[in-house]
Design a protein around this motif. Sequence first.
Motif, PDB file in Angstrom:
ATOM      1  N   ALA A  37      41.103  41.797  56.133  1.00  0.00           N
ATOM      2  CA  ALA A  37      41.153  40.561  55.481  1.00  0.00           C
ATOM      3  C   ALA A  37      39.959  40.677  54.564  1.00  0.00           C
ATOM      4  O   ALA A  37      39.988  40.028  53.353  1.00  0.00           O
ATOM      5  N   LEU A  38      38.704  41.163  54.952  1.00  0.00           N
ATOM      6  CA  LEU A  38      37.669  41.302  53.914  1.00  0.00           C
ATOM      7  C   LEU A  38      38.065  42.222  52.634  1.00  0.00           C
ATOM      8  O   LEU A  38      37.836  41.595  51.763  1.00  0.00           O
ATOM      9  N   THR A  39      38.749  43.257  52.922  1.00  0.00           N
ATOM     10  CA  THR A  39      38.811  44.247  51.768  1.00  0.00           C
ATOM     11  C   THR A  39      40.066  43.543  50.684  1.00  0.00           C
ATOM     12  O   THR A  39      39.976  43.802  49.674  1.00  0.00           O
ATOM     13  N   THR A  40      40.902  42.860  51.570  1.00  0.00           N
ATOM     14  CA  THR A  40      41.824  42.326  50.589  1.00  0.00           C
ATOM     15  C   THR A  40      41.189  40.815  49.881  1.00  0.00           C
ATOM     16  O   THR A  40      41.350  40.907  48.448  1.00  0.00           O
ATOM     17  N   LEU A  41      40.477  40.368  50.454  1.00  0.00           N
ATOM     18  CA  LEU A  41      39.571  39.350  49.522  1.00  0.00           C
ATOM     19  C   LEU A  41      38.767  39.983  48.355  1.00  0.00           C
ATOM     20  O   LEU A  41      38.809  39.307  47.448  1.00  0.00           O
ATOM     21  N   ILE A  42      37.900  40.914  48.597  1.00  0.00           N
ATOM     22  CA  ILE A  42      37.255  41.619  47.964  1.00  0.00           C
ATOM     23  C   ILE A  42      38.147  42.160  46.525  1.00  0.00           C
ATOM     24  O   ILE A  42      37.766  42.189  45.401  1.00  0.00           O
ATOM     25  N   ALA A  43      39.365  42.626  46.830  1.00  0.00           N
ATOM     26  CA  ALA A  43      40.291  43.102  45.931  1.00  0.00           C
ATOM     27  C   ALA A  43      40.770  41.902  45.047  1.00  0.00           C
ATOM     28  O   ALA A  43      40.999  42.119  43.740  1.00  0.00           O
ATOM     29  N   GLU A  44      41.057  40.673  45.749  1.00  0.00           N
ATOM     30  CA  GLU A  44      41.463  39.614  45.040  1.00  0.00           C
ATOM     31  C   GLU A  44      40.394  39.093  44.117  1.00  0.00           C
ATOM     32  O   GLU A  44      40.550  38.813  42.835  1.00  0.00           O
ATOM     33  N   ALA A  76      32.287  31.608  54.099  1.00  0.00           N
ATOM     34  CA  ALA A  76      31.612  31.193  52.829  1.00  0.00           C
ATOM     35  C   ALA A  76      32.179  31.833  51.518  1.00  0.00           C
ATOM     36  O   ALA A  76      32.538  31.043  50.593  1.00  0.00           O
ATOM     37  N   LEU A  77      32.633  33.261  51.903  1.00  0.00           N
ATOM     38  CA  LEU A  77      33.170  33.950  50.629  1.00  0.00           C
ATOM     39  C   LEU A  77      34.338  33.449  50.510  1.00  0.00           C
ATOM     40  O   LEU A  77      34.814  33.393  49.267  1.00  0.00           O
ATOM     41  N   GLN A  78      35.418  33.150  51.642  1.00  0.00           N
ATOM     42  CA  GLN A  78      36.788  32.727  51.489  1.00  0.00           C
ATOM     43  C   GLN A  78      36.566  31.432  50.756  1.00  0.00           C
ATOM     44  O   GLN A  78      37.615  31.355  49.866  1.00  0.00           O
ATOM     45  N   LEU A  79      35.819  30.566  50.977  1.00  0.00           N
ATOM     46  CA  LEU A  79      35.593  29.160  50.355  1.00  0.00           C
ATOM     47  C   LEU A  79      35.227  29.259  48.963  1.00  0.00           C
ATOM     48  O   LEU A  79      35.880  28.689  48.071  1.00  0.00           O
ATOM     49  N   PHE A  80      34.382  30.073  48.623  1.00  0.00           N
ATOM     50  CA  PHE A  80      34.103  30.561  47.111  1.00  0.00           C
ATOM     51  C   PHE A  80      35.242  30.942  46.452  1.00  0.00           C
ATOM     52  O   PHE A  80      35.626  30.662  45.294  1.00  0.00           O
ATOM     53  N   ALA A  81      35.937  31.862  47.065  1.00  0.00           N
ATOM     54  CA  ALA A  81      37.100  32.502  46.247  1.00  0.00           C
ATOM     55  C   ALA A  81      38.259  31.192  46.015  1.00  0.00           C
ATOM     56  O   ALA A  81      38.634  31.395  44.888  1.00  0.00           O
ATOM     57  N   ILE A  82      38.295  30.357  47.004  1.00  0.00           N
ATOM     58  CA  ILE A  82      39.201  29.439  46.680  1.00  0.00           C
ATOM     59  C   ILE A  82      38.926  28.567  45.438  1.00  0.00           C
ATOM     60  O   ILE A  82      39.454  28.115  44.483  1.00  0.00           O
ATOM     61  N   LYS A  83      37.484  28.304  45.711  1.00  0.00           N
ATOM     62  CA  LYS A  83      36.610  27.203  44.555  1.00  0.00           C
ATOM     63  C   LYS A  83      36.913  28.017  43.162  1.00  0.00           C
ATOM     64  O   LYS A  83      37.233  27.157  42.163  1.00  0.00           O
ATOM     65  N   VAL A  84      36.838  29.543  43.140  1.00  0.00           N
ATOM     66  CA  VAL A  84      37.071  29.798  41.815  1.00  0.00           C
ATOM     67  C   VAL A  84      38.153  30.421  41.339  1.00  0.00           C
ATOM     68  O   VAL A  84      38.578  30.939  40.389  1.00  0.00           O
ATOM     69  N   THR A  87      41.796  33.254  45.187  1.00  0.00           N
ATOM     70  CA  THR A  87      42.831  33.190  46.377  1.00  0.00           C
ATOM     71  C   THR A  87      43.128  31.905  46.448  1.00  0.00           C
ATOM     72  O   THR A  87      42.453  30.828  46.007  1.00  0.00           O
ATOM     73  N   LYS A  88      44.195  31.694  47.154  1.00  0.00           N
ATOM     74  CA  LYS A  88      44.665  30.336  47.363  1.00  0.00           C
ATOM     75  C   LYS A  88      44.444  29.881  48.895  1.00  0.00           C
ATOM     76  O   LYS A  88      44.351  30.657  49.703  1.00  0.00           O
TER      77      LYS A  88
END
Length: 88
Positions: A37-44, A76-84, A87-88
């Motif tokens: 999950a972390l690797t996927t988010l960093i890739a996104e 917090a990283l997931q929430l920031f990814a959604i904000k910017v 990711t969805k």
Amino acid sequence: MTRHTNEKDPRVSSTGPFENHTTNDLNFATGERPRKALTTLIAEFAIRGHAVHQLQDGGFFVCKHGQNHYAPDFLALQLFAIKVGATK
């Protein structure tokens, strides 16, 4: 003539250290594989031009065009990814 079967060769007594173990975790949901999950988010993030740096304290530092954001944990990283929109 050689016959091919799916049976184990009778001369082999064991398949070795992997006889009863597997490293295949594809049967588990991504949520149960935190590294995936972390690797996927960093890739996104990377696809959208952000650089993510994992810190020793468990937090993350996200950078893009001289702007920075600190995320204290994975949530917090997931929430920031959604904000910017990374990711969805």
